[in-house]
Design an enzyme around this catalytic site. Structure first.
Site, PDB file in Angstrom:
ATOM      1  N   ASP A   1       0.920  -1.213   0.066  1.00 60.45           N
ATOM      2  CA  ASP A   1       0.296   0.121  -0.008  1.00 60.45           C
ATOM      3  C   ASP A   1       1.005   1.295   0.092  1.00 60.45           C
ATOM      4  O   ASP A   1       2.183   1.031   0.418  1.00 60.45           O
ATOM      5  CB  ASP A   1      -0.935  -0.012   1.117  1.00 60.45           C
ATOM      6  CG  ASP A   1      -1.884   1.328   1.276  1.00 60.45           C
ATOM      7  OD1 ASP A   1      -2.547   1.628   0.160  1.00 60.45           O
ATOM      8  OD2 ASP A   1      -1.956   1.643   2.413  1.00 60.45           O
TER       9      ASP A   1
ATOM     10  N   ASP B   1      -1.616  -0.117   6.238  1.00 63.35           N
ATOM     11  CA  ASP B   1      -1.931   0.508   7.338  1.00 63.35           C
ATOM     12  C   ASP B   1      -3.453   0.705   7.481  1.00 63.35           C
ATOM     13  O   ASP B   1      -3.754   0.744   8.956  1.00 63.35           O
ATOM     14  CB  ASP B   1      -1.612   2.088   7.440  1.00 63.35           C
ATOM     15  CG  ASP B   1      -2.446   3.037   6.334  1.00 63.35           C
ATOM     16  OD1 ASP B   1      -3.179   3.777   6.888  1.00 63.35           O
ATOM     17  OD2 ASP B   1      -2.494   2.636   5.305  1.00 63.35           O
TER      18      ASP B   1
ATOM     19  N   ASP C   1      -0.195   5.016   0.712  1.00 62.57           N
ATOM     20  CA  ASP C   1      -0.441   6.200   1.764  1.00 62.57           C
ATOM     21  C   ASP C   1      -0.539   5.517   3.137  1.00 62.57           C
ATOM     22  O   ASP C   1      -1.289   4.628   3.505  1.00 62.57           O
ATOM     23  CB  ASP C   1      -1.823   6.729   1.579  1.00 62.57           C
ATOM     24  CG  ASP C   1      -1.873   7.278  -0.005  1.00 62.57           C
ATOM     25  OD1 ASP C   1      -0.828   8.147  -0.289  1.00 62.57           O
ATOM     26  OD2 ASP C   1      -3.004   7.237  -0.792  1.00 62.57           O
TER      27      ASP C   1
END
Length: 221
Positions: free
Chosen positions: A7, A182, A9
């Site tokens: 991922d 996250d 961001d």
């Protein structure tokens, strides 16, 4: 060979490039602050809460791309990368990426943020494969609409599998598969790989990771 997915961001960067891109355009006066700032904040809070309607958000996020020539957009994007994104790529994130690349793994960034905004960072990190939401374009001009399946939630699995199939591969082609994220929004893809890793996770993902026994790491710094 391993498959390693990242991922972007709040995982490889200490911030959200979608949110920051809109804030950057607002600060430059490209977008009207009164019309855009509150909505940008609202969408970001929805994303963090796991309640974001991706179609409504993409209409908001991609429409500005259709209003300006590509050369102007590219100039703004270059400034945005230099001033706002590259400074928030931490050394731990770069080291993790390089570790997997050096091991010979097939690596890709898998992000909901559109490919116009994220492609320069993928190149900077040395990751050749980017699976991102695709902004549609015609005759060199963005249309303001997405093309194909957005790379979001279950859509990330669809996009990864399409990418693998295009190379004659599938999940079983790899000894191990990794995904670093996250966000609770990435639970579908995290649950698909053999080695899910929660990175500085939001509270929902942290609780899930602790229950499932997934590693929890930090790439801050």
């Amino acid at each position: 060979m391993d498959l390693v997915l990242f991922d972007l961001d709040n995982t490889l960067i200490a911030g959200d490039s979608d949110f920051e891109w809109a804030q950057f355009l607002i600060a430059k006066g490209v977008l009207d602050r009164a019309l855009y700032e509150a909505r940008n904040l609202e969408f970001y809070e929805q994303y963090k809460a796991g309640t974001l309607d991706i179609e409504i958000f993409l209409d908001f996020q991609l429409q500005p791309l259709a209003r300006y020539p590509r050369a102007q957009l590219d100039a703004w994007l270059g400034e945005f990368m230099r001033r706002h994104i590259l400074p928030i790529v931490g050394r731990k994130a770069r080291a993790l990426v390089h570790h997997h690349l050096d091991s010979g793994a097939l690596c890709a960034i898998v992000t909901a943020t559109n490919s116009f905004v994220t492609a320069p960072l993928a190149r900077n990190l040395g990751i050749a494969h980017l699976i991102a939401t695709i902004p549609a374009h015609e005759n060199g001009q963005f249309t303001g609409q997405p093309r194909g399946t957005p790379s979001f939630r279950e859509g990330k699995i669809i996009r990864v599998e399409d990418w693998l199939e295009a190379m004659g591969l599938w999940w079983g082609s790899f000894e191990r598969s990794w995904f670093y994220s996250d966000s609770q929004n990435d639970l579908p893809l995290l649950s698909k790989v053999s080695n899910p890793v929660a990175v500085d996770p939001d509270p929902t993902l942290r609780a899930h990771a602790e229950t499932a026994g997934w590693p929890v790491i930090s790439l801050l710094g």
